[in-house]
Design a protein around this motif. Structure first.
Motif, PDB file in Angstrom:
ATOM      1  N   ALA A 282      -0.722   5.258 -12.626  1.00 45.02           N
ATOM      2  CA  ALA A 282      -0.393   4.467 -11.516  1.00 45.02           C
ATOM      3  C   ALA A 282      -0.933   3.050 -11.687  1.00 45.02           C
ATOM      4  CB  ALA A 282      -0.493   5.205 -10.213  1.00 45.02           C
ATOM      5  N   GLU A 283      -2.355   3.247 -12.006  1.00 47.32           N
ATOM      6  CA  GLU A 283      -2.969   1.756 -12.073  1.00 47.32           C
ATOM      7  C   GLU A 283      -2.647   1.122 -13.257  1.00 47.32           C
ATOM      8  OE1 GLU A 283      -7.358   1.303 -11.369  1.00 47.32           O
ATOM      9  OE2 GLU A 283      -7.458   1.414 -13.468  1.00 47.32           O
TER      10      GLU A 283
ATOM     11  N   LEU B 172       1.235   0.097 -12.140  1.00 51.69           N
ATOM     12  CA  LEU B 172       1.349  -0.900 -11.127  1.00 51.69           C
ATOM     13  C   LEU B 172       0.654  -2.541 -11.615  1.00 51.69           C
ATOM     14  CD1 LEU B 172       0.405   1.440  -8.216  1.00 51.69           C
ATOM     15  CD2 LEU B 172       2.562  -0.014  -8.249  1.00 51.69           C
TER      16      LEU B 172
ATOM     17  N   LYS C 286       0.829  -1.329  -0.010  1.00 49.04           N
ATOM     18  CA  LYS C 286       0.031   0.080  -0.047  1.00 49.04           C
ATOM     19  C   LYS C 286       0.959   1.222   0.086  1.00 49.04           C
ATOM     20  CE  LYS C 286      -3.111   1.960   3.551  1.00 49.04           C
ATOM     21  NZ  LYS C 286      -4.523   2.443   2.893  1.00 49.04           N
TER      22      LYS C 286
ATOM     23  N   MET D 192       2.534   1.817  -3.231  1.00 50.76           N
ATOM     24  CA  MET D 192       1.564   2.533  -3.982  1.00 50.76           C
ATOM     25  C   MET D 192       1.262   3.944  -3.780  1.00 50.76           C
ATOM     26  SD  MET D 192      -1.386  -0.413  -4.477  1.00 50.76           S
ATOM     27  CE  MET D 192      -0.778  -2.035  -4.989  1.00 50.76           C
ATOM     28  N   SER D 193       1.073   4.444  -2.601  1.00 48.51           N
ATOM     29  CA  SER D 193       0.680   6.008  -2.311  1.00 48.51           C
ATOM     30  C   SER D 193       1.891   6.786  -2.435  1.00 48.51           C
ATOM     31  CB  SER D 193       0.198   6.000  -0.885  1.00 48.51           C
ATOM     32  OG  SER D 193       1.298   5.546   0.224  1.00 48.51           O
TER      33      SER D 193
END
Ligand SMILES: CCCCCCCC/C=C\C/C=C/C(=O)SCCNC(=O)CCNC(=O)[C@H](O)C(C)(C)COP(=O)(O)OP(=O)(O)OC[C@H]1O[C@@H](n2cnc3c(N)ncnc32)[C@H](O)[C@@H]1OP(=O)(O)O
Length: 208
Positions: free
Chosen positions: A106-107, A110, A91, A94-95
């Motif tokens: 980002a989606e 990732l 998490k 990702m942040s």
């Protein structure tokens, strides 16, 4: 600027050998050290710049994402490539990425574990500037930092830490939970199998 044994690697990320068949007596120290490095660098009250003078996958990319500004030398690659190893970027990885690039980018990055070239990274905002070489990267870093001479240091620091507050607070309150998620995730046979295959791929590439 990171000092590596390889002149073409900024940071190869986490040592995969620490996650492949992890040793119970090392795994806690391994992960909490990473959490603490992230807390210290992402939460640093100083202005920070990453001068990325080499490839920067996964944990390497994370280190640079902790900084407020990224300057990268040409012809290297950067990204959170965890899905390519069959693992999941935590998490807080990702942040950190979402602090630099838009959600949509980002989606896509990732989920595919995409590594970006220097030019591609500039285009999506994963890095802020391209430097011609290491000396130019240092000069550009100094230029970025020098602008803060004119900004009140407390105002700058509080602004930065307020912007990063929720991610930092989550980690401070959930270190143990995050450690347990990591341990149980990497302990799964399917994850171990993926890491084994990835390591075999690295060795095969080197043998060529
Ligand atoms: C539901 C929620 C669950 C959440 C749970 C969380 C779990 C996820 C946890 C962790 C996140 C992981 C973060 C990471 O950082 S994983 C590591 C990712 N790193 C990589 O993928 C890098 C792979 N390496 C490369 O791409 C290349 O090696 C290179 C570009 C860095 C350098 O290339 P080159 O100069 O050509 O060198 P070689 O490829 O020949 O490699 C030399 C040597 O080094 C070994 N090696 C490289 N990287 C690593 C590494 N990260 N760990 C261990 N070993 C590495 C490589 O195998 C060679 O070894 P040798 O044969 O013994 O010499």
């Amino acid at each position: 600027m990171s000092q590596q044994s390889s002149p073409t690697v900024f940071s190869a990320g986490l040592d995969i050998m620490e996650m492949y068949k992890p040793k119970p007596d090392r795994v806690k120290e391994f992960w909490t050290t990473l959490q603490d490095v992230w807390l210290a660098l992402y939460g640093s009250s100083f202005p920070t710049v990453a001068a990325i003078n080499g490839h920067s996958p996964a944990g390497g990319c994370l280190l640079s994402l902790c900084c407020e500004y990224r300057i990268m030398c040409p012809n290297y690659s950067i990204g959170l490539n965890e899905t390519k190893l069959g693992i999941v970027a935590p998490k807080w990885f990702m942040s950190s990425m979402l602090g630099a690039i838009p959600y949509r980018e980002a989606e896509l990055a990732l989920t595919s574990g995409r590594m970006f070239s220097t030019d591609e990274a500039l285009k999506i905002g994963l890095i802020d500037e391209v430097a011609s070489d290491k000396a130019d990267a240092i000069a550009k870093s100094e230029k970025f930092l020098s602008q803060f001479a004119k900004i009140h240091p407390i105002a700058r620091k509080l602004t930065k830490l307020n912007l990063r507050h929720s991610a930092l607070e989550w980690m401070q309150e959930n270190k143990e939970l995050d450690l347990n998620i990591f341990i149980s995730f990497v302990g799964q046979p399917i994850v171990q199998k993926s890491l084994e295959k990835y390591l075999e791929g690295l060795k095969a590439k080197q043998a060529k």
